[in-house]
Design an enzyme around this catalytic site. Structure first.
Site, PDB file in Angstrom:
ATOM      1  N   ASP A 116       1.507  -1.332   0.090  1.00  0.00           N
ATOM      2  CA  ASP A 116       0.041  -0.072   0.046  1.00  0.00           C
ATOM      3  C   ASP A 116       0.511   1.230  -0.046  1.00  0.00           C
ATOM      4  O   ASP A 116       1.784   1.324   1.331  1.00  0.00           O
ATOM      5  CB  ASP A 116      -0.845  -0.255   1.386  1.00  0.00           C
ATOM      6  CG  ASP A 116      -1.797   0.825   1.696  1.00  0.00           C
ATOM      7  OD1 ASP A 116      -1.891   2.103   0.390  1.00  0.00           O
ATOM      8  OD2 ASP A 116      -3.164   0.555   1.770  1.00  0.00           O
ATOM      9  N   THR A 189       2.062  -9.478 -12.176  1.00  0.00           N
ATOM     10  CA  THR A 189       1.173  -9.303 -11.935  1.00  0.00           C
ATOM     11  C   THR A 189      -0.677  -8.870 -11.987  1.00  0.00           C
ATOM     12  O   THR A 189       0.040  -7.867 -12.565  1.00  0.00           O
ATOM     13  CB  THR A 189       1.241  -8.917  -9.710  1.00  0.00           C
ATOM     14  OG1 THR A 189       0.922  -7.829 -10.262  1.00  0.00           O
ATOM     15  CG2 THR A 189       2.365  -9.588  -9.473  1.00  0.00           C
TER      16      THR A 189
END
Length: 220
Positions: A116, A189
């Site tokens: 994050d 990803t």
């Protein structure tokens, strides 16, 4: 959570799951059933990249930690379907795991992919890659172990580079002291693909845990 993820959690957590509660020190060799090298991955999303890397390197144990229950179930399901006996899934706070449940030199590597970014300035203190975290991680990493970070948030990438470069326990593997090319072993990803689609620049950082020389004691 899908039915498959819930089923995987119920079936496989007793065998491959680790509750991070700070109540005991984990015997890594016992957890995996062997003495192979162990890499800690903090934050794995839905686990697709983790499973791919584990499949490509069966001789390396992966302890993957996250608090996202559907992701935990998905990774356990992927490990089960692909026969990945080298994956263990931890539920809880990785700081507690590092501080209270792992022994010194327990880890051969650390992966932090797309944490994050906490983009607002007042939240920057919540970012994971900080000097205090690196000091704790260094205590659990063997000399020579690699810390591999990746982010698509450029200001965070710059902060990561700054704090890792300044930390005495780590050295940049890149001769120019900058970011590293994405290694072939790190798959693209889904989250990264979304970032690239938005025009984000992805930066990888590869730093090595330094072996400090013991200074000889001088006589009186």
């Amino acid at each position: 959570m899908t039915a498959g993820q819930a089923d995987a959690l119920q079936r496989l957590w007793p065998k491959w799951g680790l509750d991070i509660d700070g109540q005991r020190v984990v015997d890594i060799a016992e957890l995996f059933g062997n003495d192979n090298p162990v890499v800690l991955e903090i934050g794995f999303g839905m686990g697709e990249a983790t499973a791919q890397m584990a499949a490509a390197a069966p001789e390396t144990n992966v302890l993957a930690v996250d608090v996202h229950t559907p992701g935990q179930g998905n990774l356990l399901n992927l490990a089960d379907q692909n026969g990945l006996a080298n994956v263990r899934v931890g539920n809880g706070d990785a700081i507690i795991l590092l501080r209270e449940m792992l022994t010194p030199d327990a880890l051969d590597g650390l992966r932090v992919y797309f944490p994050d970014p906490w983009p607002k300035k007042r939240h920057h203190k919540r970012r994971l890659i900080q000097p205090e975290f690196l000091t704790l991680a260094a205590e659990r990493l063997k000399p020579g172990a690699i810390v591999h970070c990746a982010t698509d948030w450029e200001p965070y990438a710059e902060q990561m580079l700054e704090v890792l470069t300044a930390h005495p326990d780590f050295e940049n593997t890149q001769a120019d002291g900058g970011f590293a090319p994405r290694p072939q072993f790190r798959p693209l990803t889904r989250f990264e693909g979304q970032g690239l689609d938005k025009g984000h620049v992805v930066n990888d950082l590869l730093f090595r845990r330094v072996q400090h020389e013991v200074q000889p004691r001088t006589g009186a």
